[in-house]
Design a protein around this motif. Structure first.
Motif, PDB file in Angstrom:
ATOM      1  N   THR A  58       5.191   2.496   2.170  1.00  0.00           N
ATOM      2  CA  THR A  58       4.754   2.351   3.556  1.00  0.00           C
ATOM      3  C   THR A  58       5.957   2.450   4.496  1.00  0.00           C
ATOM      4  O   THR A  58       7.003   1.859   4.248  1.00  0.00           O
ATOM      5  N   GLY A  59       5.815   3.218   5.564  1.00  0.00           N
ATOM      6  CA  GLY A  59       6.909   3.419   6.506  1.00  0.00           C
ATOM      7  C   GLY A  59       7.705   4.676   6.259  1.00  0.00           C
ATOM      8  O   GLY A  59       8.561   5.053   7.057  1.00  0.00           O
ATOM      9  N   THR A  60       7.436   5.357   5.116  1.00  0.00           N
ATOM     10  CA  THR A  60       8.146   6.610   4.819  1.00  0.00           C
ATOM     11  C   THR A  60       7.748   7.680   5.830  1.00  0.00           C
ATOM     12  O   THR A  60       6.565   7.899   6.076  1.00  0.00           O
ATOM     13  N   LYS A  61       8.735   8.369   6.400  1.00  0.00           N
ATOM     14  CA  LYS A  61       8.462   9.401   7.397  1.00  0.00           C
ATOM     15  C   LYS A  61       8.278  10.767   6.765  1.00  0.00           C
ATOM     16  O   LYS A  61       7.519  11.593   7.283  1.00  0.00           O
ATOM     17  N   PHE A  62       8.992  11.021   5.679  1.00  0.00           N
ATOM     18  CA  PHE A  62       8.888  12.325   5.008  1.00  0.00           C
ATOM     19  C   PHE A  62       8.692  12.100   3.514  1.00  0.00           C
ATOM     20  O   PHE A  62       9.289  11.191   2.925  1.00  0.00           O
ATOM     21  N   CYS A  63       7.844  12.904   2.911  1.00  0.00           N
ATOM     22  CA  CYS A  63       7.531  12.770   1.490  1.00  0.00           C
ATOM     23  C   CYS A  63       8.796  12.885   0.644  1.00  0.00           C
ATOM     24  O   CYS A  63       9.594  13.808   0.821  1.00  0.00           O
ATOM     25  N   ARG A  64       8.967  11.964  -0.289  1.00  0.00           N
ATOM     26  CA  ARG A  64      10.165  11.963  -1.138  1.00  0.00           C
ATOM     27  C   ARG A  64      10.169  13.107  -2.139  1.00  0.00           C
ATOM     28  O   ARG A  64      11.204  13.449  -2.694  1.00  0.00           O
ATOM     29  N   GLU A  65       9.004  13.753  -2.359  1.00  0.00           N
ATOM     30  CA  GLU A  65       8.921  14.838  -3.327  1.00  0.00           C
ATOM     31  C   GLU A  65       9.075  16.217  -2.702  1.00  0.00           C
ATOM     32  O   GLU A  65       9.808  17.061  -3.199  1.00  0.00           O
ATOM     33  N   CYS A  66       8.354  16.444  -1.577  1.00  0.00           N
ATOM     34  CA  CYS A  66       8.348  17.800  -1.000  1.00  0.00           C
ATOM     35  C   CYS A  66       8.885  17.856   0.427  1.00  0.00           C
ATOM     36  O   CYS A  66       9.042  18.936   0.980  1.00  0.00           O
ATOM     37  N   GLY A  67       9.156  16.686   1.051  1.00  0.00           N
ATOM     38  CA  GLY A  67       9.735  16.681   2.401  1.00  0.00           C
ATOM     39  C   GLY A  67       8.719  16.828   3.520  1.00  0.00           C
ATOM     40  O   GLY A  67       9.083  16.883   4.697  1.00  0.00           O
ATOM     41  N   THR A  68       7.426  16.892   3.188  1.00  0.00           N
ATOM     42  CA  THR A  68       6.397  17.030   4.227  1.00  0.00           C
ATOM     43  C   THR A  68       6.342  15.770   5.081  1.00  0.00           C
ATOM     44  O   THR A  68       6.442  14.661   4.572  1.00  0.00           O
ATOM     45  N   LYS A  69       6.164  15.943   6.390  1.00  0.00           N
ATOM     46  CA  LYS A  69       6.087  14.800   7.288  1.00  0.00           C
ATOM     47  C   LYS A  69       4.844  14.001   7.003  1.00  0.00           C
ATOM     48  O   LYS A  69       3.731  14.547   6.901  1.00  0.00           O
ATOM     49  N   MET A  70       4.978  12.684   6.823  1.00  0.00           N
ATOM     50  CA  MET A  70       3.859  11.818   6.505  1.00  0.00           C
ATOM     51  C   MET A  70       3.111  11.423   7.770  1.00  0.00           C
ATOM     52  O   MET A  70       3.714  11.152   8.814  1.00  0.00           O
ATOM     53  N   GLU A  71       1.808  11.430   7.681  1.00  0.00           N
ATOM     54  CA  GLU A  71       0.985  11.038   8.830  1.00  0.00           C
ATOM     55  C   GLU A  71       0.911   9.511   8.912  1.00  0.00           C
ATOM     56  O   GLU A  71       0.888   8.828   7.892  1.00  0.00           O
ATOM     57  N   ALA A  72       0.882   9.033  10.146  1.00  0.00           N
ATOM     58  CA  ALA A  72       0.833   7.590  10.343  1.00  0.00           C
ATOM     59  C   ALA A  72      -0.512   7.041   9.872  1.00  0.00           C
ATOM     60  O   ALA A  72      -1.527   7.714   9.944  1.00  0.00           O
TER      61      ALA A  72
ATOM     62  N   GLU B  19       0.834  -1.206   0.000  1.00  0.00           N
ATOM     63  CA  GLU B  19       0.000   0.000   0.000  1.00  0.00           C
ATOM     64  C   GLU B  19       0.865   1.251   0.000  1.00  0.00           C
ATOM     65  O   GLU B  19       1.851   1.342   0.713  1.00  0.00           O
ATOM     66  N   LYS B  20       0.492   2.208  -0.826  1.00  0.00           N
ATOM     67  CA  LYS B  20       1.227   3.460  -0.917  1.00  0.00           C
ATOM     68  C   LYS B  20       0.649   4.496   0.044  1.00  0.00           C
ATOM     69  O   LYS B  20      -0.550   4.514   0.312  1.00  0.00           O
ATOM     70  N   LEU B  21       1.549   5.368   0.542  1.00  0.00           N
ATOM     71  CA  LEU B  21       1.121   6.504   1.358  1.00  0.00           C
ATOM     72  C   LEU B  21       1.054   7.731   0.458  1.00  0.00           C
ATOM     73  O   LEU B  21       2.010   8.042  -0.242  1.00  0.00           O
ATOM     74  N   ILE B  22      -0.066   8.416   0.480  1.00  0.00           N
ATOM     75  CA  ILE B  22      -0.265   9.603  -0.359  1.00  0.00           C
ATOM     76  C   ILE B  22       0.023  10.852   0.465  1.00  0.00           C
ATOM     77  O   ILE B  22      -0.563  11.051   1.533  1.00  0.00           O
ATOM     78  N   CYS B  23       0.946  11.708  -0.029  1.00  0.00           N
ATOM     79  CA  CYS B  23       1.278  12.954   0.665  1.00  0.00           C
ATOM     80  C   CYS B  23       0.118  13.939   0.520  1.00  0.00           C
ATOM     81  O   CYS B  23      -0.347  14.218  -0.586  1.00  0.00           O
ATOM     82  N   LYS B  24      -0.335  14.486   1.632  1.00  0.00           N
ATOM     83  CA  LYS B  24      -1.444  15.436   1.598  1.00  0.00           C
ATOM     84  C   LYS B  24      -1.029  16.790   1.049  1.00  0.00           C
ATOM     85  O   LYS B  24      -1.880  17.591   0.666  1.00  0.00           O
ATOM     86  N   ASN B  25       0.278  17.037   1.005  1.00  0.00           N
ATOM     87  CA  ASN B  25       0.741  18.346   0.532  1.00  0.00           C
ATOM     88  C   ASN B  25       0.887  18.389  -0.985  1.00  0.00           C
ATOM     89  O   ASN B  25       0.392  19.305  -1.637  1.00  0.00           O
ATOM     90  N   CYS B  26       1.559  17.354  -1.568  1.00  0.00           N
ATOM     91  CA  CYS B  26       1.799  17.388  -3.006  1.00  0.00           C
ATOM     92  C   CYS B  26       1.152  16.233  -3.767  1.00  0.00           C
ATOM     93  O   CYS B  26       1.155  16.212  -4.984  1.00  0.00           O
ATOM     94  N   GLY B  27       0.575  15.236  -3.025  1.00  0.00           N
ATOM     95  CA  GLY B  27      -0.108  14.129  -3.671  1.00  0.00           C
ATOM     96  C   GLY B  27       0.801  13.027  -4.167  1.00  0.00           C
ATOM     97  O   GLY B  27       0.341  12.101  -4.831  1.00  0.00           O
ATOM     98  N   ALA B  28       2.098  13.079  -3.857  1.00  0.00           N
ATOM     99  CA  ALA B  28       3.033  12.059  -4.328  1.00  0.00           C
ATOM    100  C   ALA B  28       2.842  10.743  -3.577  1.00  0.00           C
ATOM    101  O   ALA B  28       2.459  10.735  -2.402  1.00  0.00           O
ATOM    102  N   GLU B  29       3.107   9.617  -4.274  1.00  0.00           N
ATOM    103  CA  GLU B  29       3.039   8.312  -3.641  1.00  0.00           C
ATOM    104  C   GLU B  29       4.342   8.000  -2.932  1.00  0.00           C
ATOM    105  O   GLU B  29       5.420   8.242  -3.459  1.00  0.00           O
ATOM    106  N   ASN B  30       4.247   7.438  -1.726  1.00  0.00           N
ATOM    107  CA  ASN B  30       5.415   7.063  -0.937  1.00  0.00           C
ATOM    108  C   ASN B  30       5.233   5.642  -0.420  1.00  0.00           C
ATOM    109  O   ASN B  30       4.101   5.176  -0.209  1.00  0.00           O
TER     110      ASN B  30
END
Length: 383
Positions: free
Chosen positions: A369-383, A356-367
């Protein structure tokens, strides 16, 4: 204090590192001789205000060649009249070999390989005095009496803003333009130009001009490159043997590792046959792998109940003898729609990731599972 009748600065004649020198004396007289060397400019200052200036040459001071100073002091015409002023010598030559470098690394996620990198950069730049009046106005209050300000000391004033701007522009190039750190060397000239434009305004505030700015190298530690090299090696294998074979190979590698890890939890559970579904999860989609092998596994062996040993017909989900589930739980692949064993990491039919992918709420990038910060914009990912 004695009146000085000859003003000359030659204490650093063979040293091009100095920028501004305050002459050790303030009592002069009309008729005094002023000597200014090549690449120098002498400036008379009164009350913190830069007034008359002289370029290279030898001068005899008079009310005609120090008109601004004469106007303030109201010197009478004729005779040798004493007056008080400060004299500053300024180096007009360009200093082109000033080294700079990032003390702390730029930490970011590579947009192509999605791994964290610690990037450093270093290079050279050159500067010269462009507006001596602005320079003196900014420096006079902070200059110790009768002491020279050299380029090194001046650089300390700008080091923070210079490095900050450079780090920011390198990070923007990598993240916004999605340029991998391995490919950024091709953009060094462009980044150098951007950096020069950005920092020039800061130097201009002090009457200085950035003559040139070069980034000589952008690099990162060998251990970070080892991670990228591993990804490149796997990609090469993928390109050579093809999609499906690569997935099959990776699945068998995972099964071999789990089975060989007899001391671990996965190895123990697979070895003892506790929960056939767990065995499928650890090994990755055994049914799909077996269907792609040249020599098929006998159907009776696949449908043999692990609990009571009863052999069941093809397509049976539960054992007819003891009711134990024979077939693994499955989930549908979102890409191809095929049913895949529940704990599979990759679809055995199309190779798509089942994680399952984690979707960044700031830029919409897919990350992942387990990613702490978005790989595109650096926004902290919510658990």
């Amino acid at each position: 204090m004695a009146i000085i009748d000859r003003i000359k600065f030659d204490g650093m004649r063979n040293n091009n590192e100095w920028l501004v020198y305050r002459y050790p004396g303030e009592q002069f007289t009309t008729g005094s001789q002023l000597i200014v060397g090549e690449g120098q400019v002498a400036v008379f200052v009164r009350g913190g205000q830069a007034l008359d200036y002289f370029t290279a040459g030898t001068y005899t001071l008079s009310t005609s060649n120090i008109p601004l100073l004469h106007h303030i002091i109201n010197l009478p015409f004729g005779g040798k009249t004493p007056f008080t002023a400060e004299v500053y010598y300024i180096n007009k030559t360009s200093k082109l070999e000033i080294n700079w470098g990032t003390v702390d690394p730029i930490q970011l996620i590579d947009p192509k390989y999605h791994i964290k990198l610690r990037i450093r950069a270093f290079g050279q730049f050159g500067m010269k005095v462009d507006d001596y009046r602005v320079l003196l106005t900014e420096l006079i209050g902070s200059m110790p009496p009768y002491e020279a300000v050299n380029y090194k000391k001046m650089l300390n004033y700008f080091k923070g803003i210079l490095v900050m701007k450079t780090k920011s522009l390198i990070a923007q190039t990598i993240i916004n333009n999605k340029v991998s750190a391995l490919e950024i060397s091709a953009s060094i000239d462009e980044i150098s130009k951007f950096c020069k434009d950005e920092i020039s305004s800061e130097f201009e505030r002090f009457g200085l001009k950035v003559v040139n700015f070069y980034i000589q190298s952008i690099n990162f530690p060998d251990e970070d490159f080892a991670e990228i090299n591993k990804i490149l090696s796997e990609k090469a294998s993928f390109d050579i043997i093809g999609d499906q074979r690569y997935v099959t190979k990776r699945s068998f590698d995972t099964m071999e590792t789990a089975a060989g890890n007899e001391g671990g939890v996965a190895g123990t559970m697979v070895g003892t046959g506790v929960g056939l579904g767990v065995g499928f999860g650890v090994g990755g989609a055994v049914a799909g792998i077996a269907s792609n092998m040249t020599t098929a596994v006998p159907q009776q062996a696949r449908n043999k109940c692990s609990k009571c040993g009863k052999e069941n017909a093809d397509g049976v989900l539960f054992c007819g003898e003891c009711g134990n589930r024979i077939a693994p739980m499955t989930i549908k692949c979102a890409k191809c729609g095929e049913e895949v064993p529940e704990n599979s990491k990759f679809c055995v039919f199309c190779g798509a990731s089942m994680i399952e992918k984690l979707i960044c709420k700031n830029c919409g990038a897919e990350n992942e599972t387990g990613t702490k910060f978005c790989r595109e914009c650096g926004t902290k990912m919510e658990a």
